[in-house]
Design a protein around this motif. Sequence first.
Motif, PDB file in Angstrom:
ATOM      1  N   MET A 196      -1.984  12.491  -2.892  1.00 37.76           N
ATOM      2  CA  MET A 196      -0.786  13.026  -3.542  1.00 37.76           C
ATOM      3  C   MET A 196       0.389  12.070  -3.331  1.00 37.76           C
ATOM      4  O   MET A 196       0.584  11.546  -2.232  1.00 37.76           O
ATOM      5  CB  MET A 196      -0.457  14.388  -2.921  1.00 37.76           C
ATOM      6  CG  MET A 196       0.466  15.220  -3.783  1.00 37.76           C
ATOM      7  SD  MET A 196       0.555  16.867  -3.061  1.00 37.76           S
ATOM      8  CE  MET A 196       2.309  17.113  -3.059  1.00 37.76           C
ATOM      9  N   ALA A 197       1.168  11.836  -4.400  1.00 34.97           N
ATOM     10  CA  ALA A 197       2.302  10.890  -4.306  1.00 34.97           C
ATOM     11  C   ALA A 197       3.366  11.436  -3.371  1.00 34.97           C
ATOM     12  O   ALA A 197       3.590  12.647  -3.328  1.00 34.97           O
ATOM     13  CB  ALA A 197       2.883  10.685  -5.694  1.00 34.97           C
ATOM     14  N   PRO A 198       4.010  10.538  -2.621  1.00 38.05           N
ATOM     15  CA  PRO A 198       5.104  11.005  -1.760  1.00 38.05           C
ATOM     16  C   PRO A 198       6.243  11.586  -2.601  1.00 38.05           C
ATOM     17  O   PRO A 198       6.337  11.306  -3.801  1.00 38.05           O
ATOM     18  CB  PRO A 198       5.570   9.741  -1.041  1.00 38.05           C
ATOM     19  CG  PRO A 198       4.674   8.649  -1.436  1.00 38.05           C
ATOM     20  CD  PRO A 198       3.813   9.097  -2.559  1.00 38.05           C
ATOM     21  N   LEU A 199       7.086  12.369  -1.945  1.00 37.10           N
ATOM     22  CA  LEU A 199       8.213  12.959  -2.662  1.00 37.10           C
ATOM     23  C   LEU A 199       9.167  11.849  -3.106  1.00 37.10           C
ATOM     24  O   LEU A 199       9.526  11.754  -4.280  1.00 37.10           O
ATOM     25  CB  LEU A 199       8.947  13.940  -1.734  1.00 37.10           C
ATOM     26  CG  LEU A 199      10.023  14.780  -2.398  1.00 37.10           C
ATOM     27  CD1 LEU A 199       9.415  15.784  -3.356  1.00 37.10           C
ATOM     28  CD2 LEU A 199      10.852  15.497  -1.346  1.00 37.10           C
ATOM     29  N   LEU A 200       9.542  10.991  -2.153  1.00 34.13           N
ATOM     30  CA  LEU A 200      10.458   9.896  -2.469  1.00 34.13           C
ATOM     31  C   LEU A 200       9.903   8.612  -1.870  1.00 34.13           C
ATOM     32  O   LEU A 200       9.505   8.598  -0.708  1.00 34.13           O
ATOM     33  CB  LEU A 200      11.848  10.188  -1.885  1.00 34.13           C
ATOM     34  CG  LEU A 200      12.928   9.150  -2.178  1.00 34.13           C
ATOM     35  CD1 LEU A 200      13.339   9.188  -3.646  1.00 34.13           C
ATOM     36  CD2 LEU A 200      14.173   9.403  -1.315  1.00 34.13           C
ATOM     37  N   GLU A 201       9.891   7.573  -2.674  1.00 29.78           N
ATOM     38  CA  GLU A 201       9.308   6.321  -2.199  1.00 29.78           C
ATOM     39  C   GLU A 201      10.180   5.138  -2.615  1.00 29.78           C
ATOM     40  O   GLU A 201      10.568   5.029  -3.780  1.00 29.78           O
ATOM     41  CB  GLU A 201       7.915   6.170  -2.805  1.00 29.78           C
ATOM     42  CG  GLU A 201       7.100   5.079  -2.183  1.00 29.78           C
ATOM     43  CD  GLU A 201       5.673   5.038  -2.738  1.00 29.78           C
ATOM     44  OE1 GLU A 201       4.832   4.409  -2.115  1.00 29.78           O
ATOM     45  OE2 GLU A 201       5.423   5.638  -3.812  1.00 29.78           O
ATOM     46  N   PHE A 202      10.524   4.297  -1.647  1.00 27.18           N
ATOM     47  CA  PHE A 202      11.236   3.047  -1.929  1.00 27.18           C
ATOM     48  C   PHE A 202      10.229   1.922  -1.757  1.00 27.18           C
ATOM     49  O   PHE A 202       9.581   1.823  -0.707  1.00 27.18           O
ATOM     50  CB  PHE A 202      12.382   2.839  -0.925  1.00 27.18           C
ATOM     51  CG  PHE A 202      13.697   3.464  -1.351  1.00 27.18           C
ATOM     52  CD1 PHE A 202      13.771   4.796  -1.719  1.00 27.18           C
ATOM     53  CD2 PHE A 202      14.864   2.707  -1.372  1.00 27.18           C
ATOM     54  CE1 PHE A 202      14.969   5.372  -2.093  1.00 27.18           C
ATOM     55  CE2 PHE A 202      16.073   3.265  -1.746  1.00 27.18           C
ATOM     56  CZ  PHE A 202      16.131   4.601  -2.107  1.00 27.18           C
ATOM     57  N   ILE A 203      10.097   1.064  -2.769  1.00 29.13           N
ATOM     58  CA  ILE A 203       9.157  -0.059  -2.668  1.00 29.13           C
ATOM     59  C   ILE A 203       9.931  -1.362  -2.801  1.00 29.13           C
ATOM     60  O   ILE A 203      10.390  -1.701  -3.893  1.00 29.13           O
ATOM     61  CB  ILE A 203       8.057   0.041  -3.761  1.00 29.13           C
ATOM     62  CG1 ILE A 203       7.352   1.394  -3.644  1.00 29.13           C
ATOM     63  CG2 ILE A 203       7.064  -1.106  -3.647  1.00 29.13           C
ATOM     64  CD1 ILE A 203       6.533   1.772  -4.854  1.00 29.13           C
ATOM     65  N   ASN A 204      10.137  -2.025  -1.675  1.00 27.15           N
ATOM     66  CA  ASN A 204      10.797  -3.333  -1.642  1.00 27.15           C
ATOM     67  C   ASN A 204      12.092  -3.354  -2.472  1.00 27.15           C
ATOM     68  O   ASN A 204      12.282  -4.212  -3.327  1.00 27.15           O
ATOM     69  CB  ASN A 204       9.805  -4.400  -2.153  1.00 27.15           C
ATOM     70  CG  ASN A 204      10.227  -5.790  -1.723  1.00 27.15           C
ATOM     71  OD1 ASN A 204      10.932  -5.948  -0.717  1.00 27.15           O
ATOM     72  ND2 ASN A 204       9.834  -6.793  -2.471  1.00 27.15           N
ATOM     73  N   VAL A 205      12.976  -2.406  -2.179  1.00 29.09           N
ATOM     74  CA  VAL A 205      14.196  -2.265  -2.981  1.00 29.09           C
ATOM     75  C   VAL A 205      15.317  -3.140  -2.409  1.00 29.09           C
ATOM     76  O   VAL A 205      15.606  -3.095  -1.215  1.00 29.09           O
ATOM     77  CB  VAL A 205      14.649  -0.790  -3.011  1.00 29.09           C
ATOM     78  CG1 VAL A 205      15.995  -0.653  -3.721  1.00 29.09           C
ATOM     79  CG2 VAL A 205      13.604   0.066  -3.693  1.00 29.09           C
TER      80      VAL A 205
END
Lengths: 249, 275
Positions: free
Chosen positions: A1-10
Amino acid sequence: MAPLLEFINVSCAAAEPVEGLSFSIGAGENAVFFGVEQSGLRTLTQLMLNLEELYSGDIRYRGKTLQGLDYLGKLRYKNEIGYVHGDYGLISNMTVEQNIALRLDYYSEYSPGEITRITERLMGELNILDKRKARPVELTASQIFRTAYGRAVAHDPGLLIIEHAFTGLSPLNISSFMDVLKRRVESPDKSVVFVTYDPQKFLDFADNFIMLYQGRVVFSGDRREFRESENPYLVQYRNVALEGPMDIR
Amino acid sequence: MADGQNNGTRVGALPVTIGAAVLRFWDGVRDFGAFVYSIFQSFKSLRFIRMRAIYAIILQQTKYTGIDALPFIIVIAMLLGGVVIIQGMTNLPKFGIEGYFGNLLVIIIARELGPLVTALIVISRSGSAMATETATQQWSKEILALEISGIDPRLFIVIPRIAATILSIFSLIIFFDIVAFLGGYFISLTTIYIPLDMFFQNLGTAFSLKDLAATILKSLVFGLLIPLASCYYGMMPRSKFEIPIFVSRAVSRTLFFTILLNAAISVAFYFTWLE
């Protein structure tokens, strides 16, 4: 299941730049972001709220990117989150009840009677029922905070962001509010993100602690690691020491 | 030599100053255009929102801009009406054109003074209040809070004020005209006698569709301009210090453009076929 909030190399070159931020918060998890002034906390919040749009990397909410959302997409996202900030921003010509009911009045499918019931329940839980007809100017700092909190959770958002919200409140008044907050953080499918200079306050509530310095993550760990880690940045912060890897001015 | 250089610099500086002013003006126009466009864009969320939240603000604003301004409008309309009628009745016969008295009254009071004075009163009372309120809301992060709540501040703040101002200005102009004619007539009785039936017969024949169209168009244009400009400048301050600067700018520029547009509409109606 996808996380609620995800930051990817921002990365974002705002007034308080951030670089290479990567983390994820699952549904039901609670996180504390902390750091010194100008560490990037302000920009991080703006990014989470989708108010800052010029960034590289990806930010995802429930697996869907926030990058390039159109007008309605942004409105939908904002309806998924709740936000309480240190300035509170209560609408000054509205009463406590109207402030809390604002979003429900504006958007929801609830009837006026249902909105009154939801608002009354919230005001009861927050101990401000006797102030329902009062305007912000007639409230104490703690009552203003409770009203702002009520407004932020009235639509029962999946993610609640609380930014520097306890600033200027008496510790006793904060303690009396913690029970309400506890119910929220214990809810299995709701998440709370705290952005603060005082992470110790949220030791009982948060699962993850993430520290920023100069726009980068310098510490990330759970409650036990936050207490015990020998990370030099964290040690300096915990000990409120001027000597250490962080240059404090 | 030094003087020559100074003169040269001054001569060279003039086009730069004018160019910079033109560019600043153009930037302002573009920015205002973007603001107006963003208001149109906010209509996209109309289908999701409950109108009850908007109605309450329209009612509140109409009360403040329209009903609360009524005593002020009545007094000013009576005084101005009286002055115009007294001046007209005493001076027109000197030129042998007393037969045009009714036409002159309609043109001066109904077509020109009514809309313009009403707009000036609304700018000074409500325009300044709107700009100050919006600026304070901007500074105290109320507008940010609305935005984060998914409530478009343009739809929540600007649109209800536009609706309320158009409604109020149109009603106030009608009140102004009626009071100016009626009250002015009674005031003029203190210095000059005109039979009531003759007075109103004169007015009735002088009124045309053009006058009604001009009144409607002016109330629409002023009703749009005043809240738009007031809220536009109201949303600009980034600090407490800037609030009076932008409020003053909102009032002075709205005044200027109201007078300019009033003149433009009057000129346009002078050339229309409507009678």
